[in-house]
Design a protein around this motif. Structure first.
Motif, PDB file in Angstrom:
ATOM      1  N   LEU A  62     -48.300  71.636  41.473  1.00 48.09           N
ATOM      2  CA  LEU A  62     -47.492  72.365  40.421  1.00 48.09           C
ATOM      3  C   LEU A  62     -48.253  72.141  39.051  1.00 48.09           C
ATOM      4  O   LEU A  62     -48.141  73.130  38.139  1.00 48.09           O
ATOM      5  N   ASP A  63     -48.940  71.075  39.021  1.00 45.64           N
ATOM      6  CA  ASP A  63     -49.672  70.568  37.684  1.00 45.64           C
ATOM      7  C   ASP A  63     -50.841  69.606  37.684  1.00 45.64           C
ATOM      8  O   ASP A  63     -50.613  68.976  38.783  1.00 45.64           O
ATOM      9  N   VAL A  64     -51.289  69.433  36.768  1.00 52.17           N
ATOM     10  CA  VAL A  64     -52.571  68.638  36.818  1.00 52.17           C
ATOM     11  C   VAL A  64     -53.064  68.191  35.454  1.00 52.17           C
ATOM     12  O   VAL A  64     -52.768  69.125  34.683  1.00 52.17           O
ATOM     13  N   CYS A  65     -53.538  67.084  34.865  1.00 53.92           N
ATOM     14  CA  CYS A  65     -53.990  66.665  33.807  1.00 53.92           C
ATOM     15  C   CYS A  65     -55.051  65.728  33.994  1.00 53.92           C
ATOM     16  O   CYS A  65     -55.211  64.818  35.138  1.00 53.92           O
ATOM     17  N   PHE A  66     -56.048  65.502  33.204  1.00 51.38           N
ATOM     18  CA  PHE A  66     -56.841  64.413  33.326  1.00 51.38           C
ATOM     19  C   PHE A  66     -56.395  63.223  32.432  1.00 51.38           C
ATOM     20  O   PHE A  66     -55.529  63.279  31.996  1.00 51.38           O
ATOM     21  N   GLY A  67     -57.181  62.023  33.136  1.00 49.72           N
ATOM     22  CA  GLY A  67     -56.771  60.748  32.310  1.00 49.72           C
ATOM     23  C   GLY A  67     -57.742  60.359  31.348  1.00 49.72           C
ATOM     24  O   GLY A  67     -57.970  61.196  30.362  1.00 49.72           O
ATOM     25  N   ASP A  68     -58.130  59.146  31.243  1.00 48.87           N
ATOM     26  CA  ASP A  68     -59.046  58.765  30.269  1.00 48.87           C
ATOM     27  C   ASP A  68     -60.427  59.214  30.081  1.00 48.87           C
ATOM     28  O   ASP A  68     -61.005  59.317  29.235  1.00 48.87           O
ATOM     29  N   ASP A  69     -60.904  59.733  31.292  1.00 52.26           N
ATOM     30  CA  ASP A  69     -62.194  60.227  31.523  1.00 52.26           C
ATOM     31  C   ASP A  69     -62.242  61.278  32.373  1.00 52.26           C
ATOM     32  O   ASP A  69     -61.221  61.692  33.259  1.00 52.26           O
ATOM     33  N   GLU A  70     -63.506  61.969  32.950  1.00 53.81           N
ATOM     34  CA  GLU A  70     -63.875  63.245  33.798  1.00 53.81           C
ATOM     35  C   GLU A  70     -63.611  62.752  35.085  1.00 53.81           C
ATOM     36  O   GLU A  70     -63.343  63.775  35.933  1.00 53.81           O
ATOM     37  N   ASN A  71     -63.200  61.518  35.342  1.00 54.70           N
ATOM     38  CA  ASN A  71     -63.117  61.187  36.757  1.00 54.70           C
ATOM     39  C   ASN A  71     -61.777  60.679  37.273  1.00 54.70           C
ATOM     40  O   ASN A  71     -61.272  60.384  38.212  1.00 54.70           O
ATOM     41  N   ASP A  72     -60.828  60.866  36.178  1.00 63.58           N
ATOM     42  CA  ASP A  72     -59.456  60.430  36.223  1.00 63.58           C
ATOM     43  C   ASP A  72     -58.558  61.462  36.182  1.00 63.58           C
ATOM     44  O   ASP A  72     -58.569  61.999  35.177  1.00 63.58           O
ATOM     45  N   LYS A 109     -53.781  59.786  25.886  1.00 66.97           N
ATOM     46  CA  LYS A 109     -54.959  59.033  26.094  1.00 66.97           C
ATOM     47  C   LYS A 109     -54.819  57.896  24.952  1.00 66.97           C
ATOM     48  O   LYS A 109     -55.150  56.747  25.122  1.00 66.97           O
ATOM     49  N   SER A 110     -54.312  58.394  23.982  1.00 65.39           N
ATOM     50  CA  SER A 110     -54.092  57.486  22.698  1.00 65.39           C
ATOM     51  C   SER A 110     -53.155  56.111  23.343  1.00 65.39           C
ATOM     52  O   SER A 110     -53.165  55.247  22.419  1.00 65.39           O
ATOM     53  N   HIS A 111     -52.198  56.322  23.911  1.00 62.56           N
ATOM     54  CA  HIS A 111     -50.913  55.586  24.309  1.00 62.56           C
ATOM     55  C   HIS A 111     -51.195  54.856  25.701  1.00 62.56           C
ATOM     56  O   HIS A 111     -50.595  54.004  26.282  1.00 62.56           O
ATOM     57  N   GLY A 112     -52.267  55.563  26.461  1.00 64.87           N
ATOM     58  CA  GLY A 112     -52.192  55.226  27.857  1.00 64.87           C
ATOM     59  C   GLY A 112     -51.161  55.208  28.717  1.00 64.87           C
ATOM     60  O   GLY A 112     -50.578  54.599  29.541  1.00 64.87           O
ATOM     61  N   VAL A 113     -50.125  56.353  28.384  1.00 70.18           N
ATOM     62  CA  VAL A 113     -48.861  56.698  29.018  1.00 70.18           C
ATOM     63  C   VAL A 113     -48.818  58.085  29.829  1.00 70.18           C
ATOM     64  O   VAL A 113     -49.428  58.957  29.155  1.00 70.18           O
ATOM     65  N   LEU A 114     -48.435  58.147  30.837  1.00 68.36           N
ATOM     66  CA  LEU A 114     -48.496  59.297  31.743  1.00 68.36           C
ATOM     67  C   LEU A 114     -47.010  59.612  31.887  1.00 68.36           C
ATOM     68  O   LEU A 114     -46.247  58.748  32.149  1.00 68.36           O
ATOM     69  N   VAL A 115     -46.665  60.897  31.822  1.00 65.63           N
ATOM     70  CA  VAL A 115     -45.256  61.259  31.898  1.00 65.63           C
ATOM     71  C   VAL A 115     -44.951  62.482  32.860  1.00 65.63           C
ATOM     72  O   VAL A 115     -45.983  63.288  32.888  1.00 65.63           O
ATOM     73  N   SER A 116     -44.264  62.448  33.613  1.00 66.34           N
ATOM     74  CA  SER A 116     -43.891  63.203  34.827  1.00 66.34           C
ATOM     75  C   SER A 116     -42.747  63.798  34.521  1.00 66.34           C
ATOM     76  O   SER A 116     -41.775  63.037  34.284  1.00 66.34           O
ATOM     77  N   ALA A 117     -42.387  65.178  34.757  1.00 68.75           N
ATOM     78  CA  ALA A 117     -41.150  65.807  34.642  1.00 68.75           C
ATOM     79  C   ALA A 117     -40.710  66.593  36.056  1.00 68.75           C
ATOM     80  O   ALA A 117     -41.447  67.255  36.360  1.00 68.75           O
ATOM     81  N   SER A 118     -39.566  66.080  36.435  1.00 67.66           N
ATOM     82  CA  SER A 118     -39.370  66.477  37.677  1.00 67.66           C
ATOM     83  C   SER A 118     -37.827  67.518  37.825  1.00 67.66           C
ATOM     84  O   SER A 118     -37.047  67.444  36.680  1.00 67.66           O
ATOM     85  N   LEU A 125     -42.022  57.574  33.506  1.00 70.28           N
ATOM     86  CA  LEU A 125     -43.077  57.323  32.461  1.00 70.28           C
ATOM     87  C   LEU A 125     -43.721  55.980  32.995  1.00 70.28           C
ATOM     88  O   LEU A 125     -43.113  55.109  33.684  1.00 70.28           O
ATOM     89  N   HIS A 126     -45.155  56.243  32.953  1.00 70.31           N
ATOM     90  CA  HIS A 126     -45.922  55.482  33.518  1.00 70.31           C
ATOM     91  C   HIS A 126     -46.950  54.799  32.605  1.00 70.31           C
ATOM     92  O   HIS A 126     -47.565  55.466  31.916  1.00 70.31           O
ATOM     93  N   ASN A 127     -47.210  53.278  33.008  1.00 70.26           N
ATOM     94  CA  ASN A 127     -48.180  52.581  31.954  1.00 70.26           C
ATOM     95  C   ASN A 127     -49.175  52.531  32.640  1.00 70.26           C
ATOM     96  O   ASN A 127     -49.816  51.671  33.460  1.00 70.26           O
TER      97      ASN A 127
END
Length: 346
Positions: A62-72, A109-118, A125-127
Motif C-alpha cells: 500500500l505504500d513505500v518510502c526510502f530510508g537514508d539512501d537509495e538502497n534502503d 532522514k533528519s531524525h532517523g525515525v520511521l512512522v507507520s500508520a495502520s 514509531l521506529h528508531n
C-alpha cells in the motif's frame, strides 16, 4: 530551451499503483508499490530497460518510502507488516506488525525515525538507527488515510476530518528517554469537508497541503498564530463541466507532492490530469494533457528534474470487479528548467 520530454517506464506494474517514491538526490532510482503484491524498482532516467528489480510481498503493498539512501526502503502492506528492504541484496526484514493493514509509511532522514500508520487506528514509531530499540505504538482517534513528513513534523490525516501533527524532536526524545507515550504537537480539524485523500509537506517545513475525495485542496501553515492561520485557504480543482451543463463532475484528488526546489506542488486526480500550483500566489501554473486513467500517485525526484506519475483505473469508476491489470502505467516527465517555478520566483 529544450522542450520537456515524457516517456513511459517498461514493463509497468501488473496491477494498480498504490504509491511512488524517488530515492534521495542525486539518484534517479524510483520505487513503485502495487496491488499485485510487488515492489518495483526502476531507473527513471532510462526510457528503455528501466526496470531494475522487483521485490515480492505476501499481500498488496500500500505504500513505500526510502530510508537514508537509495538502497534502503520501507513498505506498508495488506499483510499488516512494516518491512525494511535492502534493495541491493533483496533482504526483507519485518520491523513491526500492526493489527490491521498498514496504510502508510513515512521516514524522517533528519531524525532517523520511521512512522507507520495502520487501519487498526495506530502509529508505530521506529528508531531506525538503533536496531535494538522496540517500536512505540501510538493510538490514534480515528482511521488514518494519509501520512507525510517534513524535516520537523509528521502529519497524519484521519477519518472524521482529524489532523494530528507530531513533533519529530519530541519523538526522538521519547526514544532516548525510554518513554512510551507521546501526544500530538497539535490536533486540527481539516479545512476540507470530505474525506482526506492525500497530504504533503512543504520542503520549507512551513506547512502542508491536503486533498479530498471531493475535488478540493487545502493549504495550511504549521505556525499556530492568528496571522499564520489566516493565510490558510482551500480551492476547487480536478472538476469537469457536466455534459448536460448542469454543474460539475467532481473527481477525487488522489495525490499531492511538493517540488523540492521551487516549493510549488503537483496534484493528481481521478479525472486523469496532473496540475502544477503555486501555493504562495494561489494560482495554477500548468495543467498537463489528460492521461489514459486516474492519477494514483506522484513524486518529484530529489533534484526536482523529474516528475513520476502513476496511472491506473480509479475506484470511483464503480466497476464491481476492479482490476488495474493491463491498464496501469508509470510515466516520467522530465521537467523544463522553469516548468515548476512559481510566478513570483526569481
Amino acid at each position: 530551451m529544450a522542450p520537456a520530454t515524457q516517456y513511459e517506464l517498461s514493463p509497468p506494474p501488473g496491477d494498480a499503483v498504490s504509491s511512488i517514491a524517488f530515492a534521495p538526490a542525486p539518484s534517479t532510482k524510483l520505487l513503485v508499490s502495487s496491488w499485485d503484491k510487488k515492489l518495483y524498482s526502476y531507473d527513471a532516467s532510462k526510457p528503455e530497460s528501466s526496470l531494475l528489480q522487483t521485490y515480492e510481498h505476501k499481500a498488496p503493498v500500500l505504500d513505500v518510502c526510502f530510508g537514508d539512501d537509495e538502497n534502503d526502503a520501507f513498505t506498508a502492506g495488506m499483510d499488516w507488516v512494516v518491512n525494511r528492504i535492502n534493495l541491493e541484496s533483496g533482504e526483507m526484514t519485518a520491523l513491526s506488525k500492526h493489527a490491521a493493514p498498514v496504510r502508510c509509511v513515512a521516514y524522517s532522514k533528519s531524525h532517523g525515525v520511521l512512522v507507520s500508520a495502520s487501519w487498526d487506528c495506530s502509529l508505530n514509531l521506529h528508531n531506525i538507527r538503533d536496531p535494538s530499540s522496540t517500536p512505540i505504538r501510538v493510538p490514534l482517534p480515528a482511521k488514518p488515510h494519509a501520512l507525510a513528513a517534513s524535516s520537523s513534523k509528521i502529519v497524519v490525516a484521519m477519518t472524521g476530518r482529524i489532523i494530528n501533527i507530531y513533533d519529530l524532536q519530541a519523538i526522538q526524545t521519547l526514544f532516548s528517554s525510554g518513554g512510551s507515550e507521546i501526544k500530538p504537537w497539535q490536533q486540527r480539524e481539516s479545512s476540507l469537508r470530505y474525506l482526506t485523500r492525500a497530504v504533503a509537506c512543504m520542503p520549507t517545513d512551513a506547512g502542508y497541503a491536503t486533498s479530498s475525495i471531493e475535488g478540493r485542496v487545502a493549504v495550511e501553515w504549521f505556525e499556530d498564530t492568528a496571522e499564520s492561520q489566516a493565510r490558510k485557504y482551500a480551492f476547487k480543482c480536478h472538476r469537469q463541466a457536466a455534459p448536460d451543463g448542469d454543474g460539475d463532475i467532481v473527481y477525487p484528488v488522489n495525490a499531492l507532492v511538493f517540488h523540492p526546489v521551487h516549493g510549488t506542488f503537483a496534484s493528481g486526480g481521478g479525472d486523469g490530469t496532473v496540475a502544477l500550483w503555486d501555493a504562495e500566489a494561489k494560482r495554477r501554473l500548468k495543467q498537463y494533457q489528460r492521461f489514459p486513467n486516474s492519477i494514483a500517485a506522484l513524486d518529484f525526484s530529489g533534484d526536482g528534474k523529474y516528475l513520476a506519475i502513476g496511472v491506473c483505473p480509479g475506484f470511483q469508476t464503480g466497476q464491481e470487479d476492479y482490476t488495474g491489470a493491463g491498464q496501469t502505467s508509470v510515466f516520467i516527465r522530465e521537467l523544463g528548467e522553469n516548468e515548476a517555478k512559481g510566478k513570483g520566483a526569481k
